[in-house]
Design a protein around this motif. Structure first.
Motif, short mmCIF file in Angstrom:
data_model
loop_
_atom_site.label_atom_id
_atom_site.label_comp_id
_atom_site.label_asym_id
_atom_site.label_seq_id
_atom_site.Cartn_x
_atom_site.Cartn_y
_atom_site.Cartn_z
N GLN A 44 -38.21 107.73 -5.79
CA GLN A 44 -38.58 107.17 -7.29
C GLN A 44 -38.04 107.69 -8.14
O GLN A 44 -38.12 108.69 -7.74
CB GLN A 44 -40.50 107.01 -7.11
N TRP A 45 -37.44 107.20 -9.02
CA TRP A 45 -37.01 107.40 -9.81
C TRP A 45 -37.34 107.85 -11.03
O TRP A 45 -37.66 106.07 -12.12
CB TRP A 45 -35.19 107.25 -9.79
N ARG A 46 -38.36 109.06 -11.85
CA ARG A 46 -38.53 108.99 -12.75
C ARG A 46 -37.94 109.97 -14.41
O ARG A 46 -37.00 110.88 -13.52
CB ARG A 46 -40.50 109.99 -12.47
N VAL A 70 -31.14 103.38 -5.62
CA VAL A 70 -32.37 104.24 -6.21
C VAL A 70 -32.15 104.19 -7.61
O VAL A 70 -33.27 103.62 -8.19
CB VAL A 70 -32.31 105.38 -5.62
N MET A 71 -31.03 104.38 -8.29
CA MET A 71 -31.19 104.69 -10.12
C MET A 71 -31.52 102.83 -10.31
O MET A 71 -31.41 103.52 -11.78
CB MET A 71 -29.46 105.33 -10.08
N LYS A 72 -30.87 102.57 -10.04
CA LYS A 72 -31.06 100.74 -10.29
C LYS A 72 -32.18 100.91 -10.68
O LYS A 72 -33.30 100.14 -11.30
CB LYS A 72 -29.48 100.15 -9.82
N LYS A 73 -32.42 100.41 -9.28
CA LYS A 73 -34.12 99.84 -9.21
C LYS A 73 -35.39 100.95 -9.05
O LYS A 73 -35.96 100.49 -9.59
CB LYS A 73 -34.20 99.57 -7.89
N THR A 74 -34.88 101.89 -9.67
CA THR A 74 -36.07 103.30 -10.07
C THR A 74 -37.27 103.84 -9.03
O THR A 74 -37.66 104.25 -9.14
CB THR A 74 -36.32 102.86 -11.21
#
Length: 613
Positions: A607-609, A581-585
């Protein structure tokens, strides 16, 4: 009244009160409420070791209150553990036919006086709501294991504000002790409270629950947003009911009609969405659908974080030298964006020395808080240490927006975490710091921020700290921007993980809900309406100081009997590594439930914001 001996230590003589109020003179009167007139005075409080400015409420029976309300206020506030967002009862007088309550003085009086004031910016409104929500959450927390306090009269005029705009719940004359952690969690009582704020379900049935306070708090939230009281003296009946107008505006997506005009240009869309969503949920007609105050606090804190995101974006744009995108002007409690976007301030709390031997304070646990002025983010704190000369050597990193405007606030606290005492403090200007150069300071411990205060003439000891200012460079901003993603540069800053529980497929359970857990932080969705292929579409947000690359997100599907929170059955779980998730956001996938005999899948979006995404 033998049982009232428990409160003897709070007694204040009538003579002392008359002296403090100039015999209840008109000049000393600062207001009037349902209990009677309120006076301001300075009085000796024995256990506070000196004189204090206080507010004194003098009972006037013609307003309908009497002995029960007087003693109830004393009992309620004395039985509940002190909390910074609940007004403190300092004493009382029951002498010569007078009944007087003595409280800490709230300099700015009550919230209702500022609803349509430009002094109350959007950030301040959020912070006031967060403080009041924390106070109410504390009241609803079980005392021991069997009781909680139900306020019954939550309204903006009963939320007081101190000189720093900290909110404090007040006026406990109508409060009741309600059952907690029992099979029956409601009381049957005569309806009391203020029209417009009262829970309609309580009015109709007489069933009083903690959710009745939640409804009243929802009314206050929309008052804060709209800049008006829930009932105004208008001829138009539709305009009189703020609750009706708020519901309609939320349901038909016409919120601009209710937002106070002076703050419209300050509010970011995400912050408004989070604020109005939780406020609307508080006003649910069915009390079972209303949120807990813990959920209200989390939602309001998230609304504040969303607002901070916009500020960070603007700082990044300024540093990159690009033209700022068109977006609403923001107010950060009198902080204006300048040509100095700041950077990070590294603070090392070293130790305390040269303390007076007579001080009893350091026989208890103590810790240090560090934070920045003109900042909406909470202070950071050291570990608690029990020592006569405590030594911490703990380091903290603070995000500095403007070196010339902001200052470092540092304070020494004593006591346990649930009841800390602020003993000494100091405010350190930062404008003379030289970038990348460590500076060691020995700070005098003072009781007041005002250096000219009389009590600051005494020496209480010194606190040693080390500071280093690191300016924000354009390269650092670039590393955290969209350009960084295109160049495959790693993201180094913290942010928010947004977990959206969308729906489940191929399952049939009774009243399904999902637990969402990272580390020891567990959140919960609402109960879905459908038992077969339930739909939630609910967001859960976690904040992190750095990307949670090595963390595991745990999701558990449960079924529940609505009559009891304790009748729950686990139906399956999912463990998701956050590295991808951190790579793809952003990911949106269907996950198969594990540890289940009936199968089924859970549809989840992650989602990583960050401040720059």
């Amino acid at each position: 009244m033998a049982h009232m001996k428990h409160f003897e230590h709070l007694k204040i003589s009538l003579e002392a009160i008359k002296l403090a109020t100039n015999n209840f003179s008109h000049e000393k009167c600062i207001g009037e409420g349902g209990f009677g007139k309120v006076y301001k005075g300075e009085i000796e409080i024995v256990y506070s070791m000196g004189k204090r400015v206080v507010a004194l409420k003098r009972l006037n029976r013609k307003y309908g209150q009497g002995d029960p309300e007087f003693w109830k206020e004393i009992i309620m506030l004395s039985s509940h553990k002190p909390h910074k967002n609940i007004i403190s009862l300092l004493g009382y007088c029951d002498e010569g036919g007078e009944k007087i309550l003595v409280y800490e003085y709230a300099t700015k009086k009550s919230l209702d006086l500022y609803l349509c004031s430009s002094e109350l910016t959007w950030v301040r409104r959020l912070n006031v709501c967060i403080g009041a929500a924390r106070g109410l959450m504390s009241l609803h927390s079980a005392i021991g294991t069997q009781q909680r306090i139900l306020h019954r009269d939550i309204k903006s005029s009963n939320i007081l504000l101190d000189e720093n705009w900290n909110a404090k719940i007040s006026d406990f004359g109508l409060s009741k002790l309600g059952p907690a952690n029992q099979q029956i969690t409601f009381l049957v009582s005569n309806t009391v409270g203020t029209p417009g704020y009262c829970d309609p379900e309580y009015v109709e049935t007489g069933f009083l629950t903690k959710e009745s306070d939640v409804y009243s708090f929802g009314v206050v939230l929309f008052e804060v947003l709209s800049g008006r009281l829930c009932f105004d003296n208008y001829k138009d009946s539709d305009h009189r009911s703020l609750v009706r107008l708020a519901r309609q505006s939320y349901e038909y997506n016409t919120l601009e009609e209710v937002i106070y005009s002076n703050i419209k240009d300050e509010i970011s869309c995400d912050s408004l969405k989070m604020f109005t969503k939780i406020a609307y949920q508080c006003l649910m007609r069915d009390s079972r659908k209303r949120p807990l105050m813990t959920d209200v606090v989390k939602a309001l804190e998230t609304a504040l974080q969303y607002h901070q995101l916009i500020i960070d974006r603007r700082l990044a744009v300024m540093c990159l030298g690009q033209k700022a995108p068109k977006e609403p002007a923001l107010d950060i409690v009198n902080y204006e964006a300048t040509e100095h976007p700041g950077g990070t301030l590294n603070v090392k709390v070293v130790r305390v020395m040269n303390l007076k031997k007579t001080l009893w304070f350091f026989e208890r646990q103590c810790f240090v808080k560090v934070g920045l002025t003109k900042d909406s983010l909470p202070s950071k704190k050291t570990n608690s240490i029990r020592s006569l000369n405590p030594e911490w050597n703990e380091e903290f990193s603070l995000v500095l927006k403007d070196l010339d405007v902001q200052a470092l606030e540092i304070s020494v606290w004593g006591g346990q975490d649930d009841y800390p005492y602020k003993m000494w403090m100091n405010v350190v200007p930062l404008k003379d710091l030289i970038p990348e150069q460590q500076k060691t300071l020995t700070l005098d411990l003072s009781k007041h921020a005002d250096s000219n205060h009389l009590e600051n003439n005494n020496s209480y000891g010194q606190l040693i700290i080390e500071l280093m200012y690191k300016p924000l460079t354009c390269e650092e901003v670039l590393t955290n921007s969209e350009e960084a993603k295109e160049m495959n540069m790693p993201l180094k800053v913290g942010g928010w993980l947004v977990v959206t529980i969308i729906e489940a497929e191929d399952i049939r359970v009774t009243h399904p809900f999902v637990y969402v857990t990272i580390q020891n932080d567990r959140r919960q969705t609402t109960l879905a309406k459908k038992s077969f292929d339930p739909v939630w579409n609910e967001e859960v947000i976690f904040s992190f100081e750095k990307p949670p690359t090595n963390e595991i997100l745990n999701l558990e599907l449960h079924s529940s009997l609505q009559i009891s929170r304790f009748c729950q059955t686990k139906r399956g779980h999912i463990n998701i590594s956050l590295a991808d998730v951190m790579k793809k956001t952003r990911t949106k996938e269907m996950y198969h439930l594990e540890d289940t005999t009936s199968g089924g899948r859970l549809h989840v979006e992650l989602q990583w914001r960050t401040s720059f995404s």
